[in-house]
Design a protein around this motif. Structure first.
Motif, PDB file in Angstrom:
ATOM      1  N   GLY A 105      -5.049 -12.528  10.464  1.00 44.40           N
ATOM      2  CA  GLY A 105      -4.222 -12.690   9.332  1.00 44.40           C
ATOM      3  C   GLY A 105      -4.914 -11.789   8.221  1.00 44.40           C
ATOM      4  N   ALA A 106      -6.533 -12.032   8.196  1.00 44.95           N
ATOM      5  CA  ALA A 106      -7.253 -11.295   7.305  1.00 44.95           C
ATOM      6  C   ALA A 106      -7.137  -9.777   7.407  1.00 44.95           C
ATOM      7  CB  ALA A 106      -8.713 -11.742   7.117  1.00 44.95           C
ATOM      8  N   MET A 107      -7.352  -9.439   8.674  1.00 45.35           N
ATOM      9  CA  MET A 107      -7.310  -7.902   9.075  1.00 45.35           C
ATOM     10  C   MET A 107      -5.901  -7.375   8.588  1.00 45.35           C
ATOM     11  SD  MET A 107      -9.340  -7.147  12.614  1.00 45.35           S
ATOM     12  CE  MET A 107      -8.047  -8.370  13.529  1.00 45.35           C
ATOM     13  N   ILE A 108      -4.558  -8.043   9.173  1.00 44.76           N
ATOM     14  CA  ILE A 108      -3.376  -7.703   8.434  1.00 44.76           C
ATOM     15  C   ILE A 108      -3.433  -7.327   7.065  1.00 44.76           C
ATOM     16  CG2 ILE A 108      -1.021  -8.185   8.536  1.00 44.76           C
ATOM     17  CD1 ILE A 108      -1.494  -9.545  11.213  1.00 44.76           C
ATOM     18  N   LYS A 109      -3.786  -8.352   6.238  1.00 42.03           N
ATOM     19  CA  LYS A 109      -3.657  -8.173   4.929  1.00 42.03           C
ATOM     20  C   LYS A 109      -4.572  -7.048   4.271  1.00 42.03           C
ATOM     21  CE  LYS A 109      -3.437 -11.613   1.002  1.00 42.03           C
ATOM     22  NZ  LYS A 109      -3.664 -12.942   0.379  1.00 42.03           N
ATOM     23  N   GLN A 110      -5.865  -6.965   4.957  1.00 36.92           N
ATOM     24  CA  GLN A 110      -6.811  -5.698   4.410  1.00 36.92           C
ATOM     25  C   GLN A 110      -6.014  -4.426   4.888  1.00 36.92           C
ATOM     26  OE1 GLN A 110     -10.716  -6.290   5.883  1.00 36.92           O
ATOM     27  NE2 GLN A 110     -11.248  -3.970   5.077  1.00 36.92           N
ATOM     28  N   ALA A 111      -5.305  -4.256   5.990  1.00 39.06           N
ATOM     29  CA  ALA A 111      -4.661  -3.244   6.317  1.00 39.06           C
ATOM     30  C   ALA A 111      -3.406  -2.766   5.413  1.00 39.06           C
ATOM     31  CB  ALA A 111      -4.458  -3.235   7.855  1.00 39.06           C
ATOM     32  N   VAL A 112      -2.744  -3.797   5.270  1.00 38.77           N
ATOM     33  CA  VAL A 112      -1.677  -3.370   4.378  1.00 38.77           C
ATOM     34  C   VAL A 112      -2.008  -3.073   2.865  1.00 38.77           C
ATOM     35  CG1 VAL A 112       0.092  -4.839   3.071  1.00 38.77           C
ATOM     36  CG2 VAL A 112       0.053  -5.227   5.742  1.00 38.77           C
ATOM     37  N   ARG A 113      -2.976  -3.646   2.412  1.00 41.19           N
ATOM     38  CA  ARG A 113      -3.461  -3.195   1.062  1.00 41.19           C
ATOM     39  C   ARG A 113      -4.030  -1.841   1.117  1.00 41.19           C
ATOM     40  NH1 ARG A 113      -6.845  -8.656  -0.812  1.00 41.19           N
ATOM     41  NH2 ARG A 113      -4.880  -9.899  -1.695  1.00 41.19           N
ATOM     42  N   GLN A 114      -4.691  -1.557   2.048  1.00 42.16           N
ATOM     43  CA  GLN A 114      -5.189  -0.106   2.231  1.00 42.16           C
ATOM     44  C   GLN A 114      -4.481   0.985   2.183  1.00 42.16           C
ATOM     45  OE1 GLN A 114      -8.421   0.385   5.146  1.00 42.16           O
ATOM     46  NE2 GLN A 114      -9.603  -1.143   4.488  1.00 42.16           N
ATOM     47  N   LEU A 115      -3.286   0.535   2.776  1.00 41.44           N
ATOM     48  CA  LEU A 115      -2.054   1.589   2.965  1.00 41.44           C
ATOM     49  C   LEU A 115      -0.966   1.768   1.835  1.00 41.44           C
ATOM     50  CD1 LEU A 115      -1.091   0.819   6.847  1.00 41.44           C
ATOM     51  CD2 LEU A 115      -1.984   3.107   5.861  1.00 41.44           C
ATOM     52  N   GLY A 116      -1.073   0.471   0.827  1.00 39.68           N
ATOM     53  CA  GLY A 116      -0.361   0.458   0.010  1.00 39.68           C
ATOM     54  C   GLY A 116       1.121   0.219   0.215  1.00 39.68           C
ATOM     55  N   VAL A 117       1.400  -0.633   1.554  1.00 43.24           N
ATOM     56  CA  VAL A 117       2.579  -0.800   1.704  1.00 43.24           C
ATOM     57  C   VAL A 117       3.140  -2.455   1.586  1.00 43.24           C
ATOM     58  CG1 VAL A 117       2.754   1.020   3.336  1.00 43.24           C
ATOM     59  CG2 VAL A 117       2.126  -1.170   4.208  1.00 43.24           C
ATOM     60  N   ARG A 118       4.314  -2.788   1.857  1.00 44.79           N
ATOM     61  CA  ARG A 118       4.620  -4.163   1.876  1.00 44.79           C
ATOM     62  C   ARG A 118       5.044  -4.508   3.537  1.00 44.79           C
ATOM     63  NH1 ARG A 118       8.854  -6.136  -1.623  1.00 44.79           N
ATOM     64  NH2 ARG A 118      10.311  -5.279  -0.219  1.00 44.79           N
ATOM     65  N   ALA A 119       4.850  -5.816   3.649  1.00 49.20           N
ATOM     66  CA  ALA A 119       4.914  -6.050   5.077  1.00 49.20           C
ATOM     67  C   ALA A 119       5.685  -7.493   5.241  1.00 49.20           C
ATOM     68  CB  ALA A 119       3.505  -6.490   5.430  1.00 49.20           C
ATOM     69  N   VAL A 120       6.307  -7.694   6.390  1.00 49.44           N
ATOM     70  CA  VAL A 120       6.918  -8.768   6.550  1.00 49.44           C
ATOM     71  C   VAL A 120       6.336  -9.218   8.048  1.00 49.44           C
ATOM     72  CG1 VAL A 120       9.167  -9.920   7.752  1.00 49.44           C
ATOM     73  CG2 VAL A 120       9.244  -8.238   5.781  1.00 49.44           C
ATOM     74  N   VAL A 121       5.655 -10.513   8.089  1.00 49.21           N
ATOM     75  CA  VAL A 121       4.945 -10.786   9.271  1.00 49.21           C
ATOM     76  C   VAL A 121       5.598 -12.270   9.926  1.00 49.21           C
ATOM     77  CG1 VAL A 121       2.639 -11.913   9.815  1.00 49.21           C
ATOM     78  CG2 VAL A 121       2.554 -10.277   7.876  1.00 49.21           C
TER      79      VAL A 121
ATOM     80  N   THR B 187      -4.974   0.434  10.645  1.00 52.22           N
ATOM     81  CA  THR B 187      -4.715   1.354   9.486  1.00 52.22           C
ATOM     82  C   THR B 187      -4.193   2.798   9.790  1.00 52.22           C
ATOM     83  OG1 THR B 187      -5.979  -0.025   8.105  1.00 52.22           O
ATOM     84  CG2 THR B 187      -5.444   2.137   7.137  1.00 52.22           C
ATOM     85  N   ASP B 188      -5.223   3.502  10.705  1.00 55.27           N
ATOM     86  CA  ASP B 188      -4.932   4.652  10.976  1.00 55.27           C
ATOM     87  C   ASP B 188      -3.547   4.830  11.993  1.00 55.27           C
ATOM     88  OD1 ASP B 188      -5.859   7.288  11.653  1.00 55.27           O
ATOM     89  OD2 ASP B 188      -5.943   6.689  13.859  1.00 55.27           O
ATOM     90  N   SER B 189      -3.320   3.940  12.891  1.00 56.42           N
ATOM     91  CA  SER B 189      -2.125   4.143  13.747  1.00 56.42           C
ATOM     92  C   SER B 189      -0.872   3.779  12.865  1.00 56.42           C
ATOM     93  CB  SER B 189      -2.235   3.031  14.740  1.00 56.42           C
ATOM     94  OG  SER B 189      -2.884   3.200  15.651  1.00 56.42           O
ATOM     95  N   LEU B 190      -0.926   2.953  11.854  1.00 58.85           N
ATOM     96  CA  LEU B 190       0.452   2.755  10.889  1.00 58.85           C
ATOM     97  C   LEU B 190       0.568   3.977  10.060  1.00 58.85           C
ATOM     98  CD1 LEU B 190       0.285  -0.946   9.726  1.00 58.85           C
ATOM     99  CD2 LEU B 190       2.351   0.552  10.432  1.00 58.85           C
TER     100      LEU B 190
END
Length: 409
Positions: free
Chosen positions: A263-279, A367-370
């Protein structure tokens, strides 16, 4: 025409069979689902008669979230083997009892196919294997090969059934004893080779010019039917309306690590990309909240995925198919079973970047793949073309034609 639809597995595994059963009923086939008590309500809500398999006490072990952990002890592996053998006995007993009430055809999930084929052989009933994933896919380096495709697929299929044979041996012996048939050589694979197999996925996803073994064919997907009373969560609807299309992240019934760490990794990746997410919480129990993230429970993929900008999933066959049908590009993070096969095929077809390792997922890799699927148009273009292909196929019609073609005059 009366059909017994015998199926078991995780919710994602079984939903395509719900779609198939509903489609066959609409065409006039009297469908009885033979499945676990956990899954019975899905079929009843769509008007099907259900014969429940008492599998509840076995399922916790078979479908536990830690079932793919590394370094399992020999004692634990033996316990899992005994549990699988017990489940096979329960399924065999349920199929025997259901078939004794009268049926014209057995439609068998791959996990139940050897048992259904043994019952059909002894009773003179027809059996058709109905697969959303083939055992050969458990060995993706072989079955996904582009050279010597047919021989590689046959070898992968033979190896997979040979490995699984000990799980079926006690149940097959019980069927033979009860029905008075010879056990014969070859075990589980001998039985499944005696009946046709229809695969519930598109041939467009297989390596080019891959000829399946004799008696097997691809029908196209059997799309799940949405519960007629289903409504989206109010919070999800509000979230979708409050900003740009988010990315979807979910791992279904697999557990790629500690939920807090993931969960922490997902949250960090979402923030770095500046996107919104449905988990999606899934069996791992993810729970990530924030201004730009919402965690949800079960939600029909046919409703949710078209509302997303990109997907991250485990490449299970049902989820992968739903994502491709939606036309939304995906990042795959397979864990085990047939998931690496689908991940490899999606990458080979240019539908997604190279799959990530679910067990060793990192923020930079995610982050890179997304970022690639969000910014490189080729992934969306190819996924949308595949969506058009999948929507043109009618997997249920091919199963119905097979049933009726083999009906005695």
């Amino acid at each position: 025409m009366r059909a017994l639809l015998v199926t078991w597995g995780s919710t994602g595994d079984v939903l395509p069979y719900l779609g198939l059963g509903s489609g066959l009923r609409a065409a006039g086939v009297e469908v009885t689902a033979v499945t676990s008590e956990r899954l019975a309500p899905f079929f009843r809500r769509h008007g099907m008669t259900v014969r429940e398999l008492p599998l509840a006490r076995h399922e916790e072990s078979a479908l536990a979230a830690d079932r793919f952990e590394r370094g399992q002890s020999l004692r634990r592996l033996r316990s899992r083997k005994r549990n699988a053998q017990d489940m096979a006995r329960v399924i065999a007993r349920g199929v025997l009892d259901a078939a004794s009430q009268g049926t014209d055809v057995l439609l068998a999930h791959p996990l139940a196919h050897p048992l259904c084929a043994a019952v059909a052989q002894a009773s003179g009933t027809r059996c058709i294997g109905i697969y959303t994933a083939a055992p050969a896919m458990l060995l993706p380096r072989l079955s996904g090969a582009t050279r010597m495709a047919e021989s590689a697929w046959r070898l992968a299929d033979a190896l997979a059934w040979t490995a699984m044979n000990p799980l079926y041996k006690p149940a097959l012996s019980s069927i033979a004893d009860e029905l008075g048939t010879g056990k014969g050589p070859g075990g589980a694979r001998r039985y499944v080779r005696q009946s046709p197999v229809i695969h519930g996925f598109s041939p467009a996803l297989l390596p080019e010019d891959t000829p399946l073994p004799a008696g097997q064919r691809c029908a196209g997907y059997w799309w799940p039917r949405r519960d007629p009373d289903w409504q989206p969560e109010a919070g999800l609807t509000q979230f979708l309306h409050s900003g740009p299309a988010p990315v979807y992240i979910g791992f279904g019934s697999v557990a790629p690590g500690n939920p807090e760490h993931l969960g922490a990794m997902i949250k960090q990746a979402v923030r770095q990309l500046g996107v919104r997410a449905v988990v999606q919480a899934g069996w791992l129990g993810l729970n990530i909240q924030g201004d730009d993230i919402i965690t949800i429970k079960e939600c029909p993929h046919d409703w949710l995925f078209p509302r997303m900008s990109a997907l991250v999933h485990h490449a299970g066959p049902g989820t992968a198919g739903a994502g491709l049908r939606s036309g939304v590009p995906a990042v795959t993070a397979p864990l085990a079973l047939d998931q690496p096969f689908w991940s490899r095929r999606m990458h080979s077809l240019g539908l997604s970047p190279r799959g990530l390792d679910a067990r060793n997922l990192t923020v930079p890799a995610l982050t890179d793949s997304l970022r690639k699927v969000l910014t490189e148009p080729r992934y969306r273009t190819r996924t949308q073309a595949m969506s058009d292909r999948l929507r043109s196929e009618d997997g249920t019609r091919i199963v119905l034609d097979e049933i009726m073609r083999r009906q005695p005059a």
